[in-house]
Design a protein around this motif. Structure first.
Motif, PDB file in Angstrom:
ATOM      1  N   THR A   9     101.503  49.652  35.698  1.00 57.35           N
ATOM      2  CA  THR A   9     100.206  49.094  35.333  1.00 57.35           C
ATOM      3  C   THR A   9     100.183  49.003  33.816  1.00 57.35           C
ATOM      4  O   THR A   9     100.831  49.804  33.135  1.00 57.35           O
ATOM      5  N   TRP A  10      99.483  48.007  33.274  1.00 59.57           N
ATOM      6  CA  TRP A  10      99.450  47.855  31.823  1.00 59.57           C
ATOM      7  C   TRP A  10      98.525  48.906  31.227  1.00 59.57           C
ATOM      8  O   TRP A  10      97.389  49.067  31.636  1.00 59.57           O
ATOM      9  N   LEU A  11      99.044  49.630  30.252  1.00 61.61           N
ATOM     10  CA  LEU A  11      98.260  50.636  29.545  1.00 61.61           C
ATOM     11  C   LEU A  11      97.869  50.074  28.185  1.00 61.61           C
ATOM     12  O   LEU A  11      98.674  49.447  27.525  1.00 61.61           O
ATOM     13  N   GLU A  12      96.665  50.335  27.767  1.00 58.83           N
ATOM     14  CA  GLU A  12      96.177  49.843  26.475  1.00 58.83           C
ATOM     15  C   GLU A  12      96.606  50.802  25.368  1.00 58.83           C
ATOM     16  O   GLU A  12      95.773  51.398  24.689  1.00 58.83           O
ATOM     17  N   ILE A  13      97.911  50.962  25.192  1.00 56.02           N
ATOM     18  CA  ILE A  13      98.427  51.913  24.206  1.00 56.02           C
ATOM     19  C   ILE A  13      99.309  51.241  23.164  1.00 56.02           C
ATOM     20  O   ILE A  13      99.996  51.914  22.415  1.00 56.02           O
ATOM     21  N   TYR A  14      99.268  49.915  23.115  1.00 61.76           N
ATOM     22  CA  TYR A  14     100.079  49.164  22.165  1.00 61.76           C
ATOM     23  C   TYR A  14      99.177  48.311  21.293  1.00 61.76           C
ATOM     24  O   TYR A  14      97.991  48.224  21.519  1.00 61.76           O
ATOM     25  N   GLY A  15      99.747  47.669  20.306  1.00 63.14           N
ATOM     26  CA  GLY A  15      99.002  46.777  19.424  1.00 63.14           C
ATOM     27  C   GLY A  15      98.793  47.373  18.048  1.00 63.14           C
ATOM     28  O   GLY A  15      99.131  48.526  17.784  1.00 63.14           O
ATOM     29  N   PRO A  16      98.211  46.575  17.160  1.00 62.61           N
ATOM     30  CA  PRO A  16      98.039  47.001  15.769  1.00 62.61           C
ATOM     31  C   PRO A  16      97.212  48.279  15.598  1.00 62.61           C
ATOM     32  O   PRO A  16      97.528  49.113  14.749  1.00 62.61           O
ATOM     33  N   GLU A  17      96.181  48.449  16.388  1.00 60.64           N
ATOM     34  CA  GLU A  17      95.345  49.659  16.255  1.00 60.64           C
ATOM     35  C   GLU A  17      96.130  50.907  16.648  1.00 60.64           C
ATOM     36  O   GLU A  17      96.040  51.933  15.984  1.00 60.64           O
ATOM     37  N   ALA A  18      96.879  50.819  17.727  1.00 65.81           N
ATOM     38  CA  ALA A  18      97.707  51.957  18.142  1.00 65.81           C
ATOM     39  C   ALA A  18      98.788  52.227  17.104  1.00 65.81           C
ATOM     40  O   ALA A  18      99.087  53.383  16.793  1.00 65.81           O
ATOM     41  N   ALA A  19      99.340  51.165  16.546  1.00 64.95           N
ATOM     42  CA  ALA A  19     100.392  51.319  15.534  1.00 64.95           C
ATOM     43  C   ALA A  19      99.866  52.091  14.325  1.00 64.95           C
ATOM     44  O   ALA A  19     100.571  52.929  13.756  1.00 64.95           O
ATOM     45  N   LYS A  20      98.622  51.835  13.935  1.00 64.88           N
ATOM     46  CA  LYS A  20      98.031  52.528  12.778  1.00 64.88           C
ATOM     47  C   LYS A  20      97.990  54.043  12.982  1.00 64.88           C
ATOM     48  O   LYS A  20      98.136  54.796  12.031  1.00 64.88           O
ATOM     49  N   ARG A  21      97.770  54.478  14.222  1.00 65.37           N
ATOM     50  CA  ARG A  21      97.705  55.923  14.497  1.00 65.37           C
ATOM     51  C   ARG A  21      99.048  56.616  14.264  1.00 65.37           C
ATOM     52  O   ARG A  21      99.087  57.824  14.063  1.00 65.37           O
ATOM     53  N   TYR A  22     100.129  55.867  14.300  1.00 62.04           N
ATOM     54  CA  TYR A  22     101.470  56.455  14.159  1.00 62.04           C
ATOM     55  C   TYR A  22     102.111  56.197  12.799  1.00 62.04           C
ATOM     56  O   TYR A  22     103.133  56.785  12.486  1.00 62.04           O
ATOM     57  N   THR A  23     101.486  55.338  11.992  1.00 65.25           N
ATOM     58  CA  THR A  23     102.048  54.983  10.692  1.00 65.25           C
ATOM     59  C   THR A  23     101.902  56.131   9.699  1.00 65.25           C
ATOM     60  O   THR A  23     100.814  56.688   9.544  1.00 65.25           O
ATOM     61  N   HIS A  24     103.006  56.503   9.064  1.00 65.25           N
ATOM     62  CA  HIS A  24     103.063  57.590   8.070  1.00 65.25           C
ATOM     63  C   HIS A  24     102.646  58.936   8.659  1.00 65.25           C
ATOM     64  O   HIS A  24     102.091  59.772   7.952  1.00 65.25           O
ATOM     65  N   VAL A  25     102.904  59.145   9.947  1.00 64.17           N
ATOM     66  CA  VAL A  25     102.555  60.398  10.616  1.00 64.17           C
ATOM     67  C   VAL A  25     103.823  60.979  11.233  1.00 64.17           C
ATOM     68  O   VAL A  25     104.626  60.255  11.819  1.00 64.17           O
ATOM     69  N   SER A  26     103.978  62.286  11.127  1.00 63.86           N
ATOM     70  CA  SER A  26     105.134  62.954  11.727  1.00 63.86           C
ATOM     71  C   SER A  26     105.069  62.840  13.247  1.00 63.86           C
ATOM     72  O   SER A  26     103.990  62.943  13.843  1.00 63.86           O
ATOM     73  N   ARG A  27     106.214  62.669  13.843  1.00 64.97           N
ATOM     74  CA  ARG A  27     106.314  62.579  15.307  1.00 64.97           C
ATOM     75  C   ARG A  27     105.738  63.822  15.989  1.00 64.97           C
ATOM     76  O   ARG A  27     105.252  63.771  17.113  1.00 64.97           O
ATOM     77  N   LEU A  28     105.777  64.957  15.294  1.00 59.66           N
ATOM     78  CA  LEU A  28     105.282  66.211  15.864  1.00 59.66           C
ATOM     79  C   LEU A  28     103.761  66.307  15.838  1.00 59.66           C
ATOM     80  O   LEU A  28     103.178  67.148  16.522  1.00 59.66           O
ATOM     81  N   ASP A  29     103.100  65.457  15.046  1.00 60.48           N
ATOM     82  CA  ASP A  29     101.642  65.513  14.892  1.00 60.48           C
ATOM     83  C   ASP A  29     100.882  64.546  15.778  1.00 60.48           C
ATOM     84  O   ASP A  29      99.650  64.498  15.720  1.00 60.48           O
ATOM     85  N   VAL A  30     101.593  63.764  16.575  1.00 61.84           N
ATOM     86  CA  VAL A  30     100.953  62.777  17.443  1.00 61.84           C
ATOM     87  C   VAL A  30     101.527  62.889  18.851  1.00 61.84           C
ATOM     88  O   VAL A  30     102.610  63.434  19.046  1.00 61.84           O
ATOM     89  N   PRO A  31     100.795  62.380  19.847  1.00 62.22           N
ATOM     90  CA  PRO A  31     101.329  62.410  21.217  1.00 62.22           C
ATOM     91  C   PRO A  31     102.611  61.588  21.334  1.00 62.22           C
ATOM     92  O   PRO A  31     102.827  60.650  20.560  1.00 62.22           O
ATOM     93  N   PRO A  32     103.482  61.920  22.282  1.00 57.54           N
ATOM     94  CA  PRO A  32     104.715  61.142  22.482  1.00 57.54           C
ATOM     95  C   PRO A  32     104.392  59.666  22.717  1.00 57.54           C
ATOM     96  O   PRO A  32     103.471  59.334  23.465  1.00 57.54           O
TER      97      PRO A  32
END
Length: 122
Positions: A9-32
């Motif tokens: 099923t399509w999850l709304e977890i992609y796109g520019p807004e989602a990308a902003k949450r991961y930009t310049h953030v450590s992989r350990l500080d955000v959900p997989p």
């Protein structure tokens, strides 16, 4: 290594807004997330000038192709406006390379006419 799993099923977890949450953030500080893997690779390339490789693994139909497209999309988003015409040219070539990359290692299966059964490597 990124392991792909298809929720079918399509999850709304992609796109520019989602990308902003991961930009310049450590992989350990955000959900997989596929963007977390892409962010780490991008930062290692740009900040530490180290070559990177992302291996995407999963069974047939797991979403390896979709994951690779999302990584390409993320890299385009975070590198937007980063530089010269040459940077933009390389970005364009990279995004347009997916059909060519799809041609290698793919085979027809019961579930998919163009299955990347052996993983993705880029």
């Amino acid at each position: 290594v990124l392991v792909a799993m298809n929720p079918f099923t399509w999850l709304e977890i992609y796109g520019p807004e989602a990308a902003k949450r991961y930009t310049h953030v450590s992989r350990l500080d955000v959900p997989p997330h596929v963007f977390a893997v892409a962010e780490e690779a991008f930062r290692s390339m740009t900040d530490e000038e180290e070559s990177q490789c992302i291996i995407i693994s999963g069974e047939s139909g797991a979403g390896k192709t979709e994951a690779s497209k999302q990584i390409q999309s993320y890299l385009s988003i975070v590198s937007a406006g980063k530089g010269s015409k040459e940077v933009e040219r390389v970005k364009k070539v990279f995004l347009e390379s997916n059909p060519l990359l799809e041609a290698f290692g793919n085979a027809k299966t019961l579930r998919n006419n163009n299955s990347s059964r052996f993983g993705k490597y880029f």
